[in-house]
Design an enzyme around this catalytic site. Sequence first.
Site, mmCIF file in Angstrom:
data_model
loop_
_atom_site.group_PDB
_atom_site.id
_atom_site.type_symbol
_atom_site.label_atom_id
_atom_site.label_comp_id
_atom_site.label_asym_id
_atom_site.label_seq_id
_atom_site.Cartn_x
_atom_site.Cartn_y
_atom_site.Cartn_z
ATOM 1 N N VAL A 118 0.838 -1.212 0.000
ATOM 2 C CA VAL A 118 0.000 0.000 0.000
ATOM 3 C C VAL A 118 0.873 1.263 0.000
ATOM 4 O O VAL A 118 0.643 2.182 -0.797
ATOM 5 C CB VAL A 118 -0.964 0.001 1.214
ATOM 6 C CG1 VAL A 118 -1.864 1.232 1.148
ATOM 7 C CG2 VAL A 118 -1.787 -1.265 1.257
ATOM 8 N N ARG A 143 10.972 -1.005 7.910
ATOM 9 C CA ARG A 143 11.957 -1.722 8.724
ATOM 10 C C ARG A 143 13.333 -1.727 8.059
ATOM 11 O O ARG A 143 14.340 -1.487 8.702
ATOM 12 C CB ARG A 143 11.507 -3.182 8.905
ATOM 13 C CG ARG A 143 10.580 -3.371 10.055
ATOM 14 C CD ARG A 143 10.116 -4.794 10.105
ATOM 15 N NE ARG A 143 9.525 -5.218 8.843
ATOM 16 C CZ ARG A 143 8.634 -6.175 8.732
ATOM 17 N NH1 ARG A 143 8.244 -6.829 9.797
ATOM 18 N NH2 ARG A 143 8.123 -6.505 7.558
ATOM 19 N N GLY A 165 -10.652 -2.195 -0.271
ATOM 20 C CA GLY A 165 -9.621 -1.591 -1.126
ATOM 21 C C GLY A 165 -10.058 -0.372 -1.913
ATOM 22 O O GLY A 165 -10.207 0.713 -1.361
ATOM 23 N N ASP A 176 -10.606 -11.595 8.527
ATOM 24 C CA ASP A 176 -10.406 -10.347 7.782
ATOM 25 C C ASP A 176 -11.765 -9.758 7.351
ATOM 26 O O ASP A 176 -12.008 -8.554 7.514
ATOM 27 C CB ASP A 176 -9.524 -10.640 6.556
ATOM 28 C CG ASP A 176 -9.368 -9.432 5.664
ATOM 29 O OD1 ASP A 176 -8.629 -8.511 6.051
ATOM 30 O OD2 ASP A 176 -9.995 -9.383 4.586
ATOM 31 N N LYS A 223 -13.704 -6.075 8.571
ATOM 32 C CA LYS A 223 -14.324 -5.091 7.675
ATOM 33 C C LYS A 223 -15.806 -4.942 7.989
ATOM 34 O O LYS A 223 -16.348 -3.837 7.973
ATOM 35 C CB LYS A 223 -14.112 -5.517 6.223
ATOM 36 C CG LYS A 223 -12.644 -5.534 5.824
ATOM 37 C CD LYS A 223 -12.466 -6.239 4.491
ATOM 38 C CE LYS A 223 -11.003 -6.414 4.144
ATOM 39 N NZ LYS A 223 -10.797 -7.371 3.051
#
Length: 431
Positions: free
Chosen positions: A16, A47, A137, A204, A208
């Site tokens: 993203v 990272r 999305g 998941d 949502k």
Amino acid sequence: MTARPLSVGLAGLGTVGGGVLRLLRDNAALVTARAGRPITVAAVSARNRGRDRGADLAGLRWYDDPMTLAADPALDVVVEVIGGAGDPARALIMAALRAGRPVITANKALLALHGAELAAAAEAGGTVLAFEAAVAGGIPVIKVLRESFAGNRVRRVAGILNGTCNYILSTMAERGREFADVLADAQKLGYAESDPSFDIDGIDAAHKLAILAALAFGRPIRFDDVHIEGIRDVSALDQAFARELGYRIKLLGIARQTEAGIESRVHPCMIPEAVPLARVDGVYNAVVIEGDFAGRVMLEGRGAGAGPTASSVVSDLIDLARGRKTPVWGADSPLLCDVPAVPMGAHTGAYYLRLMVVDQPGVIADVTCALRDAGVSLESMLQHGRSPGEAVPIVLVTHDTREAQMRAALDRIERLESVLERPSLIRIEHG
Ligand SMILES: NC(=O)c1ccc[n+]([C@@H]2O[C@H](COP(=O)([O-])OP(=O)(O)OC[C@H]3O[C@@H](n4cnc5c(N)ncnc54)[C@H](OP(=O)(O)O)[C@@H]3O)[C@@H](O)[C@H]2O)c1
């Protein structure tokens, strides 16, 4: 004279974050026109500093620690696209909001589990928390629910909210293949994670759905209210029977206003093949919203990926640049109504029940007795041919029944000697 740019700190440079960088560079002129000022990434955090991001990071401030990025006073907004329901995502969002700095996030897990705390911090800091990218999305469902449907009482919101599950279920249906084979292929193609449990166990989609239900019904977000079942137990045989009966099997997230309160559930559903949701296949997502004045609206599109998700993040950035503000959950927290959650046992609907039984006299009678005693009435029954003494599948479709009654019948049916495997129970939903 050009207005001062909106200065963005990007925490996370993965799928993203990389997409956001690219979109802001590729479409800089049109974003500037629509935002009324340039939107520029000034600082980033990830990272591994040495990783090739496919984008030039020269001139951007680099922070190894995203908490330091969140505290950078030269930034106008923090975009959190690290992920995960814990730290550092949670800590950095809380720190930025407490300091009165706007935050844009795609982090559905964090919003589902800690959305009330984050909204309180945004309100206390007098700032914005936006999350268009967190659900489905590239589909602009948050704005539609929170803004376009703001004048409606929402009756129901339902959708295909996980592209991995939709890909697996539609491939099983098209090719007649078993769940495990299709999952293995989806992993090779990059449509499923190496640990796919978050997707295929429905978690998941439930994150949502919890977000959609809070916005739809103006209630505080409560992930624990969502009943969750995944798709591991859907078989090729059920897919074949579904087709024969005129249904498609989809993993749906459904939140519905009932007289007793809000029902919210994620589970595989049989939906009539003629309804639009049944024709949303592959990795696509879709959401249906039903409002008392607007009626029914369906949105369909790509539910994940760098481009669609970046498109949603940037739409939030443009709102911010323009000074458009909406309360996190559609209304200020004290005005949200704590409507009760309805337990799954109180759900009423029709059921598909498939049993593997020994083909011998009296079996159907035993099964129908268990259903009758629990008050479940049958609409139809399907059995193909005969194989005396062998295992055969039989399919029963019920009329509308309370879940608790169906469960009581199932308990008894599972204990019958002639029933050979754990029965397959799939709820029928009308789209
Ligand atoms: N991918 C999608 O299509 C999609 C769609 C909708 C929503 N989302 C949500 O968007 C968020 C990001 O997803 P993604 O797919 O972009 O994830 P991702 O590809 O795994 O990227 C995560 C990024 O965060 C960085 N990161 C991880 N831990 C960090 C730490 N402790 N400190 C600083 N940086 C750290 C990683 O750094 P390194 O690169 O150095 O490892 C990486 O750049 C998640 O909340 C996800 O649920 C994703």
